[in-house]
Scaffold this active site. Structure first.
Site, PDB file in Angstrom:
ATOM      1  CB  CYS A 279      -0.973  -0.033   1.178  1.00  0.00           C
ATOM      2  SG  CYS A 279      -0.180  -0.149   2.795  1.00  0.00           S
ATOM      3  NE  ARG A 284      -3.620   2.258   2.389  1.00  0.00           N
ATOM      4  CZ  ARG A 284      -3.603   3.187   1.443  1.00  0.00           C
ATOM      5  NH1 ARG A 284      -4.721   3.497   0.787  1.00  0.00           N
ATOM      6  NH2 ARG A 284      -2.484   3.819   1.130  1.00  0.00           N
TER       7      ARG A 284
END
Length: 321
Positions: A279, A284
């Site tokens: 990410c 994430r």
């Protein structure tokens, strides 16, 4: 639960929680209290079809373990959110400081093992504790915590299926009392698990390998290069984009396994390959790692820890947009 300060409301909430569990599960055992040899696994997840729920707990599981001295609950939200109210007994931990560090000009990398261990020792954790993490939205920072602890080998780290807003919306107890943990001794044993972490050189080498795939957990705007958060925008060539938040229900809990499988396989993220997740700063990306490994059972998933903050700021890495 470890270092917990009690509230007068606790008896009512615990009583109703046990009654509800009895109605739903009959004679099923609830989570063990402090002093037992083992911490029970979470209930209420069996109908989701997940590959493995050992690192996943429910709000009810936390409710049932608030008096368990073998469990330490960590709130990884920001300071203001924590001060406004948190799960009783939860210790605030600044995840972006404990589980990330700028190294050689690259922000957000995994800190050395001894630094992570020192942070855990300072809040009373030992290698024998069950460490449970929750945050404000869908366990995103909690996933970073359990990934770091998986790299370094903590035996039992778990995240909440959901988030603090879910806990609060269910009418469960919220406290503003701040625990005062006593420092402990903590050290990781063994070597780091290099099978779940990757550097940029490895990702570059695997771009054209049909047996490998990059799964980009950023937003579609970031992936397309319209939302630029480094010197260069775009994505790694051949990478597929599955925004991490697509794996969640509206209440922050994870989608059932069949829906998750449809989502990822529909984008070409299939088992049998080595999957690299990334990410911006590998937060994430760890959420996607957890979904693929624990919930869907993918055997080879690595987090590219440098992620886009490294890739997009280099001048020798290929980019598409």
């Amino acid at each position: 639960m470890h270092t917990k300060q009690r509230s007068t409301k606790r008896g009512w909430f615990r009583g109703t929680g046990l009654l509800a569990l009895a109605v739903l599960a009959g004679s099923a055992l609830i989570a063990a209290c402090g002093g037992d040899d083992e911490v029970e696994q979470a209930t209420g997840l069996d109908d989701r079809g997940y590959h493995n729920t050992d690192r996943l707990v429910t709000t009810q599981w936390i409710e049932d373990n608030l008096d368990n001295d073998d469990v330490i609950l960590f709130d990884v939200r920001n300071e203001e959110q924590y001060a406004a109210g948190h799960i009783p007994g939860a210790i605030r931990l600044a995840a972006n400081q404990v589980f990330q560090k700028e190294i050689d000009g690259v922000a957000g990398l995994i800190p050395p093992a001894d630094e992570v261990a020192a942070s855990l020792a300072a809040v009373g954790a030992t290698p024998d504790h069950t460490l449970v993490f929750y945050d404000q939205r869908g366990s995103i920072w909690a996933s970073r915590a359990i990934w770091v602890l998986a790299v370094y080998g903590h035996a039992d780290a778990r995240l909440l299926d959901g988030d603090f807003p879910l806990w609060e919306s269910q009418g469960r107890e919220v406290s503003t009392d701040v625990p005062s943990p006593t420092a402990a001794e903590y050290a990781f044993s063994g070597d780091p698990d290099n099978d779940i972490i990757a550097g940029w050189e490895e990702v570059v080498a695997e771009i054209d390998n049909v047996e490998s795939l990059v799964c980009d957990a950023r937003s579609a705007e970031e992936y397309a290069g319209r939302d630029v958060r480094a010197e260069r925008g775009g994505h790694i060539p051949n990478a597929v984009n599955v925004d991490w938040a697509r794996a969640l229900n509206e209440d922050g809990t994870f989608l059932p396994a069949d829906q998750l499988r449809e989502l990822y396989e529909g984008e070409g993220v299939v088992g049998g390959k080595t999957i690299y997740t990334l990410c911006q700063t590998a937060v994430r990306a760890t959420h996607t790692w957890f979904v693929l490994v624990d919930l869907l059972g993918y055997e080879s998933v690595k987090v590219y820890d440098g992620s886009w903050t490294e890739w997009g700021n280099r001048t020798d890495t290929p980019i598409e947009s």
